[in-house]
Design an enzyme around this catalytic site. Structure first.
Site, PDB file in Angstrom:
ATOM      1  N   LYS A 159      10.662  26.237  -2.609  1.00 62.11           N
ATOM      2  CA  LYS A 159      10.024  26.628  -1.397  1.00 62.11           C
ATOM      3  C   LYS A 159      10.828  27.695  -0.315  1.00 62.11           C
ATOM      4  O   LYS A 159      10.465  28.438   0.346  1.00 62.11           O
ATOM      5  CB  LYS A 159       9.531  25.393  -0.671  1.00 62.11           C
ATOM      6  CG  LYS A 159      10.588  24.448  -0.170  1.00 62.11           C
ATOM      7  CD  LYS A 159       9.834  23.352   0.417  1.00 62.11           C
ATOM      8  CE  LYS A 159       9.859  22.063  -0.056  1.00 62.11           C
ATOM      9  NZ  LYS A 159      11.313  21.454  -0.411  1.00 62.11           N
ATOM     10  N   LYS A 190      14.652  28.498 -10.752  1.00 63.41           N
ATOM     11  CA  LYS A 190      13.646  27.443 -10.175  1.00 63.41           C
ATOM     12  C   LYS A 190      12.894  28.105  -9.466  1.00 63.41           C
ATOM     13  O   LYS A 190      13.185  28.581  -8.450  1.00 63.41           O
ATOM     14  CB  LYS A 190      14.568  26.456  -9.873  1.00 63.41           C
ATOM     15  CG  LYS A 190      13.621  24.941  -9.378  1.00 63.41           C
ATOM     16  CD  LYS A 190      14.856  23.886  -8.909  1.00 63.41           C
ATOM     17  CE  LYS A 190      14.940  24.185  -7.284  1.00 63.41           C
ATOM     18  NZ  LYS A 190      13.590  23.864  -6.662  1.00 63.41           N
ATOM     19  N   LYS A 207      23.320  27.436  -3.305  1.00 62.57           N
ATOM     20  CA  LYS A 207      22.982  27.448  -1.903  1.00 62.57           C
ATOM     21  C   LYS A 207      24.023  27.964  -0.986  1.00 62.57           C
ATOM     22  O   LYS A 207      23.698  28.813  -0.048  1.00 62.57           O
ATOM     23  CB  LYS A 207      22.362  26.056  -1.245  1.00 62.57           C
ATOM     24  CG  LYS A 207      21.082  25.792  -1.966  1.00 62.57           C
ATOM     25  CD  LYS A 207      20.261  24.686  -1.110  1.00 62.57           C
ATOM     26  CE  LYS A 207      18.869  24.582  -1.926  1.00 62.57           C
ATOM     27  NZ  LYS A 207      18.236  23.534  -1.057  1.00 62.57           N
TER      28      LYS A 207
END
Ligand code: ATP
Ligand code: MG
Length: 339
Positions: free
Chosen positions: A205, A202, A119
């Site tokens: 959202k 993956k 991230k």
């Protein structure tokens, strides 16, 4: 597990960092509902709004996503009488214990978290301190209830191991057995649902590409279109699941099918071996619409009464605090904080 003195208790959470995806449903919520209904454990389910803030959230969107996630839990079958359903920020004990865990966790441990690396990306200097530290808060989310089990998707395994490391170090440093060593529960055919555009990523959202995921609020037409456009290969489905070893995109669709149909991947192969994707994708799309449409309709209905959702979350937070407050008080006593 040796720690039989702990009440069997499940806690898990989802971030209101966007709309719910099929990955969250199959990897998390659907299994939360099964755990709740098995009634072998006390169950607490959380909307981890403070985690979501580790990357920028528009305030109005955060409010909406929080309520929509609550609606997603309720529409999928979480019963606020059987489970404790709440948002993290209404239970300050999470952040209070989170601070203590910040003093227990080591920089090296946090730096090894693959999700931090993913991230934060190449520009880690510009990532928030919260993004680096949040796994310690996640450890506190579980430990503030002495939770013994956490159903999660495969991607959270490392964070649960970190939680065990933090609990072990706390227990060791303060010469106590106060915190349990929580067990991750990663079960079923869909513990890692992959992006529909890239079988090595993956489904998330927060992925910028909407085509990469199925949202729980997508209508029937959108679900069908996304599945038909999902990346695959030209081969038919093989006789056995092992034949999909080097075909991540195809394997992903089979896993999704099994997760939605509540059957094993072996059953899916038995039923669909020999089919090409021209045949298998429409079958999968029909199944997805059949399973997801009632949930999205119920979510829309619940979203018409946000005040009722807020009441449910406040009541859940009150009940959560009844468990959390004495555990925080005892933690403060153990570490020597004066109250
Ligand atoms: P974000 O992209 O903001 O991190 P997310 O889609 O990864 O969002 P989280 O809130 O981080 O969702 O995770 C909530 C739960 O859903 C966790 O238990 C996680 O393991 C599970 N989960 C998330 N994505 C998937 C997936 N693709 N397949 C299976 N489980 C998943
Ligand atoms: Mg995530």
């Amino acid at each position: 597990m040796a720690e039989t003195r702990f009440t069997p208790r499940v806690l898990s959470g989802i971030q209101p960092s966007g709309g719910l995806t099929l990955g969250n449903y199959l990897g998390a919520i659907k299994r939360f509902v099964q755990t709740q209904n098995a009634a072998t454990h006390e169950t607490l389910f959380c909307i981890v709004d403070l985690h979501a803030m580790t990357v920028w959230q528009d305030p109005a969107a955060l409010t909406r996503n929080t309520r929509e996630l609550a609606a997603g839990y309720l529409a999928s079958g979480i019963d606020p009488e059987k489970s404790i359903l709440f948002n993290q920020s209404q239970v300050p004990e999470h952040t209070q214990l989170g601070w203590i865990f910040n003093t227990v966790a080591r920089m090296g441990w946090m730096g090894r978290m693959t999700q931090w690396k993913d991230k934060a990306g190449k520009n880690a200097e510009a990532a928030s301190l919260g993004l680096f530290a949040y796994p310690a808060l996640m450890a506190a989310d579980m430990m503030i209830y002495h939770a013994t089990h956490v159903p999660v998707g495969e991607d959270q395994k490392q964070h649960v191991e970190l939680t065990r490391d933090i609990a072990t170090k706390f227990n060791h440093d303060y010469d106590t057995a106060f915190f349990p060593l929580i067990e991750p529960v990663i079960e079923g055919p869909a513990t890692r649902v992959m992006s529909l555009r890239d079988g090595s990523k993956k489904m998330s959202k927060s992925d910028p590409s909407d085509a990469s995921r199925i949202n729980m609020t997508d209508d029937a037409d959108t679900i069908s279109k996304k599945i038909r456009k999902a990346r695959t290969d030209a081969e038919p489905l093989p006789e056995i699941y092992e034949g999909l070893k080097d075909r991540p995109e195809a394997r992903n669709l089979v896993n999704i099918y099994a997760g939605l149909a509540d059957c094993s991947v072996t059953d899916v192969m038995a039923r669909h071996a020999g089919e090409g994707f021209g045949e298998f994708k429409p079958a999968l799309a029909d199944l997805a619409v059949e399973k997801l449409a009632p949930i999205s309709a119920e979510m829309a209905r619940l979203m018409e009464d946000p005040a009722e959702i807020d009441r449910i979350l406040s009541r859940g937070a009150e009940r959560a605090r009844e468990i959390a407050a004495p555990i925080l008080a005892e933690t403060y006593r153990i570490v020597g904080l004066v109250r």
